[in-house]
Design an enzyme around this catalytic site. Sequence first.
Site, PDB file in Angstrom:
ATOM      1  N   HIS A 199     -11.215  -9.756  -3.811  1.00  0.00           N
ATOM      2  CA  HIS A 199      -9.904 -10.379  -3.936  1.00  0.00           C
ATOM      3  C   HIS A 199     -10.126 -11.889  -3.982  1.00  0.00           C
ATOM      4  O   HIS A 199     -10.553 -12.498  -3.008  1.00  0.00           O
ATOM      5  CB  HIS A 199      -9.012  -9.993  -2.748  1.00  0.00           C
ATOM      6  CG  HIS A 199      -7.664 -10.646  -2.775  1.00  0.00           C
ATOM      7  ND1 HIS A 199      -6.497  -9.935  -2.939  1.00  0.00           N
ATOM      8  CD2 HIS A 199      -7.295 -11.943  -2.665  1.00  0.00           C
ATOM      9  CE1 HIS A 199      -5.471 -10.770  -2.937  1.00  0.00           C
ATOM     10  NE2 HIS A 199      -5.939 -12.005  -2.771  1.00  0.00           N
ATOM     11  N   ASN A 220       1.919 -15.217  -5.940  1.00  0.00           N
ATOM     12  CA  ASN A 220       2.769 -15.409  -4.763  1.00  0.00           C
ATOM     13  C   ASN A 220       3.411 -16.791  -4.852  1.00  0.00           C
ATOM     14  O   ASN A 220       2.720 -17.797  -4.973  1.00  0.00           O
ATOM     15  CB  ASN A 220       1.960 -15.294  -3.486  1.00  0.00           C
ATOM     16  CG  ASN A 220       1.449 -13.874  -3.289  1.00  0.00           C
ATOM     17  OD1 ASN A 220       2.100 -12.910  -3.707  1.00  0.00           O
ATOM     18  ND2 ASN A 220       0.281 -13.741  -2.690  1.00  0.00           N
ATOM     19  N   GLU A 267      -3.073   1.408 -13.189  1.00  0.00           N
ATOM     20  CA  GLU A 267      -3.964   0.501 -13.915  1.00  0.00           C
ATOM     21  C   GLU A 267      -5.398   0.895 -13.626  1.00  0.00           C
ATOM     22  O   GLU A 267      -5.670   1.641 -12.670  1.00  0.00           O
ATOM     23  CB  GLU A 267      -3.703  -0.952 -13.513  1.00  0.00           C
ATOM     24  CG  GLU A 267      -4.048  -1.259 -12.070  1.00  0.00           C
ATOM     25  CD  GLU A 267      -3.758  -2.696 -11.691  1.00  0.00           C
ATOM     26  OE1 GLU A 267      -2.911  -3.329 -12.356  1.00  0.00           O
ATOM     27  OE2 GLU A 267      -4.371  -3.177 -10.738  1.00  0.00           O
ATOM     28  N   VAL A 289      -0.466 -17.450   3.929  1.00  0.00           N
ATOM     29  CA  VAL A 289      -0.942 -17.444   5.322  1.00  0.00           C
ATOM     30  C   VAL A 289      -2.251 -18.228   5.408  1.00  0.00           C
ATOM     31  O   VAL A 289      -2.474 -19.023   6.317  1.00  0.00           O
ATOM     32  CB  VAL A 289      -1.163 -15.988   5.784  1.00  0.00           C
ATOM     33  CG1 VAL A 289      -1.802 -15.961   7.177  1.00  0.00           C
ATOM     34  CG2 VAL A 289       0.146 -15.206   5.785  1.00  0.00           C
ATOM     35  N   ARG A 296       4.851 -18.946  -2.919  1.00  0.00           N
ATOM     36  CA  ARG A 296       5.083 -19.530  -1.591  1.00  0.00           C
ATOM     37  C   ARG A 296       3.774 -20.052  -1.035  1.00  0.00           C
ATOM     38  O   ARG A 296       2.723 -19.881  -1.658  1.00  0.00           O
ATOM     39  CB  ARG A 296       5.612 -18.454  -0.652  1.00  0.00           C
ATOM     40  CG  ARG A 296       4.649 -17.259  -0.632  1.00  0.00           C
ATOM     41  CD  ARG A 296       4.935 -16.290   0.461  1.00  0.00           C
ATOM     42  NE  ARG A 296       4.318 -15.002   0.201  1.00  0.00           N
ATOM     43  CZ  ARG A 296       3.055 -14.687   0.535  1.00  0.00           C
ATOM     44  NH1 ARG A 296       2.291 -15.575   1.128  1.00  0.00           N
ATOM     45  NH2 ARG A 296       2.578 -13.501   0.254  1.00  0.00           N
ATOM     46  N   GLY A 348       0.779  -1.232   0.000  1.00  0.00           N
ATOM     47  CA  GLY A 348       0.000   0.000   0.000  1.00  0.00           C
ATOM     48  C   GLY A 348       0.808   1.278   0.000  1.00  0.00           C
ATOM     49  O   GLY A 348       0.248   2.365  -0.069  1.00  0.00           O
TER      50      GLY A 348
END
Lengths: 165, 535, 499
Positions: free
Chosen positions: C216, C298, C208, C303, C300, C173
Amino acid sequence: MVLKLDLGGSVHHVTILARRPHLVLSVDGRRHVVQDLDEASDGRRQLTLDGKLIAFARAGSADGAIVRLDGRSFALHRRDAAEASAAGGGANVVRAPMPGTVVMVHKRVGDKVQRGETVVTIESMKLQMKLDAPRDGEIAEIAAHEGEGFDKDAVLARLAAPAEG
Amino acid sequence: MSRLQSSINTASADFRLNEAHNRRLVAEFRAKQEAARHSRPQRDLDRLARQQKMPQRKRIEMLLDPGTPFLELSSLAANMAYGGESPSASSIVGIGMVSGREVMIRADDPTVKGGAWYPLTVKKIVRALDIAMENRLPVVHLCDSAGGFLQLQSELFPDRYMGGRIFRNQSLLSKMGVKQLALVFGHCTAGGAYIPGLSDYSVIVRGTGAVFLGGPPLVKAATGEDVTVEELGGAEMHTSVSGTCDYPADSEEHAIEIGRDIVSQWDRLPRWEAQREAPEEPFYDPAEIYGIVPDDIKKAFDMREIIARIVDGSRFHEYKPNYGTTLVCGFANIWGFKVGILANNGVLFNDSSIKGAHFIELCNQNNTPLVFLQNITGYMVGREYERRGITKDGAKMIMAQSCSRVPKFTVMCNGSFGAGNYGMCGRAFDGRFLFSWPNHQIGVMGGDQAANTLAEVKANQMKRNGGTVDQSAIDQLWEETRKAYQEQLSAYHSTSELWDDGIIDPLDTRNALGVAISASLNAPLGPPGYGVFRF
Amino acid sequence: MMTAPDDNPPFRKVLIANRGEIACRVIRTLREMGIASVAIHHPVEARARHVREADQAIEIWGETPVAAHLDIAQIVEAARGIGADAIHPGYGFLSENARFARAVAEAGITFIGPDADTIALMGDKIWARQFAADHGVPVAPSVMPTEDLAEFTRQATQIGFPLLIKAAAGGGGKGMSIVRSAEELEGAARHAASEAQRYFGDGRVYAELFVERPRHIEVQVFGDGKGGAIHLFERECSVQRRFQKIIEEAPAANLPAALRDEICASAVRLAAAANYRNAGTVEYILGADGRFFFLEMNTRLQVEHPVTEMITGLDLVRLQIEIAAGRDLPFAQDEITANGHAIECRICAEDPEREFLPETGTVLHLDAPQAAYLRFENALDRGQRVTADFDPMLAKLVAHGSDRAGATRRAIAALHDLALLGVKTNIDYLARVLGHPAFAAGELHTGFVTQHKAELAAAEPDEETRDKILIAAALGLRDFRDLALGVPEPHASIGHWRN
């Protein structure tokens, strides 16, 4: 002897009215009968208040307690006379909401301030924050020094006790 | 233990008459007490408010553990002295609970002549400290006094039981390990300065508290030095320079908070564990006491009816019920504590005296505190009784009572006349506490008897001198004597002079004894043994 | 998920280059697989749970605890020294650091994750976006990163408004803003450029098309590194505060099946195109009109991976380890099924009443509800200091239910019963979010928390509740409790009496 507890910014008075046959407490003058105090050590507790069983969790903090009841946690702070006398009930101190460092002290001892005027600017978690006077009054003490760190709940400034009128 | 069977008819005319009478007496007592506690000149109250000082009673309430009793002692001390200028002898004394510990609280009264000590103030303080010593009660002093009332210095300074006794007692208390705390709210001037000086702990309020041997005016007069109260003996100076006081407080409330914290640090000295059970309310309504105690001191009543309204469950184990019936003896519990009660149901005869002496010995053997409920007109007189040895039998009772190792408590329920006062643990016999009911009267003899005796003497004198008896003069003498006696005999006079530890509403007897007995347990029992009983 | 240790574990010893709940989570699977675990820790966390739970622990040094956990050379050396044959990076810290992945590989140790090049590719927002666009994954119309603000403004105006402007190198952010008109554009661009320079040392800005009220949605993928890829369905992480997720769920609420399939397919396409190996997550924003755009990938474990585990019944860490060891994907796409609904709540040390600012304190009391349908992922200990040294996330509470409403109910009940005292947390706030009608209706978007701020604020307790709280607190204060219960007889029975 009356216990003064700050819950969410307002101070409440708790005292004992009777112990037999049941413990009777007064909260701001309201009578409550306490029975079946549970002594569980795991933090989960219950007691019967006015005939109704209530379950809660509790932990002691440095100057009060944290209570979890009905799915909500509440922090309570004890207001002692030392603070109350100097500050007239705890509303007269500018208190650090979190640990950090003092960026700027805007007022000096003796300055008259109005409610909402900035007394100290602090930085905490890379965020600057202005701490304001809780009421109109006169600065009695500035405990904050620019560049210095402080802990959460530290009193950074105090207003003089209100003049008797 | 079986329950006493009351034979009181609460619907009877006598009951209602007595009740009205006693309720009036109690109302009168309460009115006097209320005035002594709260009636003050407005300017004194205004001054207190200006100084932002709380009234002493408010300070005491804050000091006490909430929801616990406070047994105030001698609330009407000095009520008949100094033209009423020194209500409660300018001091408040009582026993209460602070941070879970029983303590003696002693407070000056700054609303009366700046808290100056009158002679009876000194007597009241000395008595408070005597109680503290006898019962090993820690003391909290609430100091706010200008010092001795100089106009009456000869009555409060020089003698053995005057001013110096306060400080002697303070010193000995400390030596005994009985703690003292002084909370300095106002000035402690001259002698008053030694109260914090001799207390083991002292807290002083910033701004209003001050301690000095001589105040600024005295210093100015003596040495010409100009000095402010704050410089001379203020909180800052005493806690940071002189060390006369230990803790500075920001406010009176803060001082009390520190004080409570200090008391909570104190060790609890071992108590004497008396025999006790769970407390139980009396079966009979204590309020009926009002209808039992007669409206005239000369009328007899059965003391068992009083016992039934004071003791747990109204249960009483009477000892030797059929022997020496004018003295009721027996075991009971008061707020759970086992006690041995001796109560008068008439004049003391030989057998009742011997029974009393024996029962006192039983209580000492059994480690049972003694409670004396006095309504006594004396030991029986007359040839028959002297021949039977009424004096030596009375002496046995006095010997047993005087040498008792268990704590003793006396309640003056009605009359207390003649040597009966001695046998029944009058003031001179170091009972731990002595309380009086408002109807109580005390003297060598009753008013009527004194008037009769003096009138008889006067008539004989007239006969010797002129032969004729002036009956109107005799009547006048009789009336005057009776009136003067009556005044001196009254409970208010007794309590004014601190011959007791205070007048109490009869309904408060049970609670007063409960607190008193509990307090007495802080001191160990004395050594056993008696002197020589005359047989 | 409990299974017997593998007869033939793919590794002997795995070092976890992480801490906290995720380290404990990885250790759990390692133990199940019969693989030895090694924890690393800074001196300040020497007694932390992950250290105690691991088979071995190595102290690493750093100016700050975070610095220690970011010290590539030291961690690789520690792994080599203790004989670890693989490293699990967890999430955060070095998990998406290509240099780290490379250093691990060069030390002859297996990195449990994608190869360094993939990490590098996906780590660059611009490259990743271009790669996605090149492989048919929809991307939002955008302006290419540039430091030339005049050119930037010209291109941006062409796309139209609203526009999202952010630092090309950034995240979290910083320097991000939404521009709704041409007039605001230049100033916003300049600001973003200076922020970008300040925080990331890279002044390039990017813009954008901004999707209003975006949701999301992300897709969990696994690749075998040889062009084979599968997805484990999507997750919805729309409930965010300060641009960070606080509530995640799987599957997404009210998502039409066709759209779900389309999104999942595009994620698999991207992973396959990248020859992606191991676990990855493709993140999208989804507009109310059903248009979705690639956000980032991502590289990985996320979370919020437990919600996927709860609906699929799979152990994602085990899958990661097996794939890292060179094994093939153990199942085909059509062998994977989803069952019910799972919701994860991130328990953070923060004050929802004060802009979610981090809080510090000490864990004085911890009592978490337990049930087969619940997971409470944490590494908390009573007495543990919660400092600003690490991320404010303390724990994750995950609840599974047969449907979304059921999972929500269970999560609310679990939050209600979760007592974590001593540091202010968002537990009660999360319960209010889950209990909000708009949440129940699935009316989610990343501005949910801001939109419903007023309704989500804590109500003042009523008088009755307040008295209960005060009494419960008072009786916990030693001196007051002594006062209430410790007064001896007869004073206790006589009570307040004045004579």
